[in-house]
Write an enzyme that holds these catalytic residues in place. Structure first.
Site, PDB file in Angstrom:
ATOM      1  CB  CYS A  13      41.288  37.819  31.632  1.00  0.00           C
ATOM      2  SG  CYS A  13      41.837  36.602  30.413  1.00  0.00           S
ATOM      3  NE  ARG A  14      37.039  40.987  31.288  1.00  0.00           N
ATOM      4  CZ  ARG A  14      35.844  40.998  30.752  1.00  0.00           C
ATOM      5  NH1 ARG A  14      35.338  42.153  30.369  1.00  0.00           N
ATOM      6  NH2 ARG A  14      35.146  39.898  30.622  1.00  0.00           N
ATOM      7  CG  ASP A 123      37.105  41.351  27.308  1.00  0.00           C
ATOM      8  OD1 ASP A 123      38.101  40.675  27.668  1.00  0.00           O
ATOM      9  OD2 ASP A 123      35.976  40.865  27.143  1.00  0.00           O
TER      10      ASP A 123
HETATM   11  P1  4NP Z   1      37.593  37.226  31.476  1.00  0.00           P
HETATM   12  O1  4NP Z   1      38.087  36.881  29.989  1.00  0.00           O
HETATM   13  O2  4NP Z   1      36.093  37.317  31.409  1.00  0.00           O
HETATM   14  O3  4NP Z   1      38.242  38.544  31.736  1.00  0.00           O
HETATM   15  O4  4NP Z   1      38.094  36.116  32.362  1.00  0.00           O
HETATM   16  C1  4NP Z   1      37.465  35.942  29.170  1.00  0.00           C
HETATM   17  C2  4NP Z   1      37.766  34.617  29.319  1.00  0.00           C
HETATM   18  C3  4NP Z   1      37.174  33.665  28.503  1.00  0.00           C
HETATM   19  C4  4NP Z   1      36.290  34.086  27.517  1.00  0.00           C
HETATM   20  C5  4NP Z   1      35.976  35.431  27.376  1.00  0.00           C
HETATM   21  C6  4NP Z   1      36.564  36.362  28.218  1.00  0.00           C
HETATM   22  N1  4NP Z   1      35.718  33.122  26.642  1.00  0.00           N
HETATM   23  O5  4NP Z   1      34.954  33.529  25.735  1.00  0.00           O
HETATM   24  O6  4NP Z   1      35.959  31.924  26.818  1.00  0.00           O
END
Ligand code: 4NP
Length: 149
Positions: A13-14, A123
């Site tokens: 995502c981020r 987030d």
């Molecule tokens: P990201 O988002 O860190 O922005 O890519 C997430 C993707 C997966 C998870 C948490 C945040 N997860 O808990 O699986």
């Protein structure tokens, strides 16, 4: 050539949003040849997965080009390879420290610190608010480019 690595927990995502947003900004500024840009995770939970569909949708709506990619975990070798390592949130900073074993060269920062805001990128995994995450990332990336160009 400045090498920039954006880092978040899952790299779906981020941090890939930051990667594609910053690549687009750099291209628009005519500075493509001066930068090498990637993103990575602190965890291995999403290893091999493409960008999360809602993140792709937001990039598409904003006209930011993106490519199919595979999430990967950051390594100690990334610390040597990259000049700047930009974390999306405060917990990423702790996890990056665990991977690198410290930051002797002062390469690691919180993305929004570049914009003078010591706080995490909203987030979207938990908030489902990809607009807020996008706006935060753009603010951080604009400040980053302004300060390092
Ligand atoms: P990201 O988002 O860190 O922005 O890519 C997430 C993707 C997966 C998870 C948490 C945040 N997860 O808990 O699986």
């Amino acid at each position: 050539m400045k090498k920039v690595l954006f880092v978040c927990l899952g790299n779906i995502c981020r941090s890939p949003m930051a990667e594609f947003i910053f690549k687009d900004m750099v291209k628009r500024a005519g500075l493509e040849k001066d930068f090498y840009i990637e993103s990575a995770a602190t965890s291995d939970e999403e290893w091999g997965n493409d960008v999360y569909p809602m993140a792709k949708q937001k990039l598409y709506e904003e006209g930011i080009p993106f490519a199919k990619r595979r999430a990967r975990q950051m390594t100690r070798a990334d610390y040597d390879k990259f000049d700047l390592i930009c974390a999306m949130d405060l917990s990423n900073l702790r996890n990056i420290d665990r991977i690198t074993g410290g930051d002797p060269d002062g390469k690691v920062s919180l993305l929004l610190d570049w914009a003078g805001e010591h706080r995490s990128i909203s987030d979207p995994w938990y908030t489902r608010d990809f607009d807020a995450a996008y706006n935060d990332i753009v603010r951080g990336c604009e400040a980053l480019l302004e300060k390092i160009r």
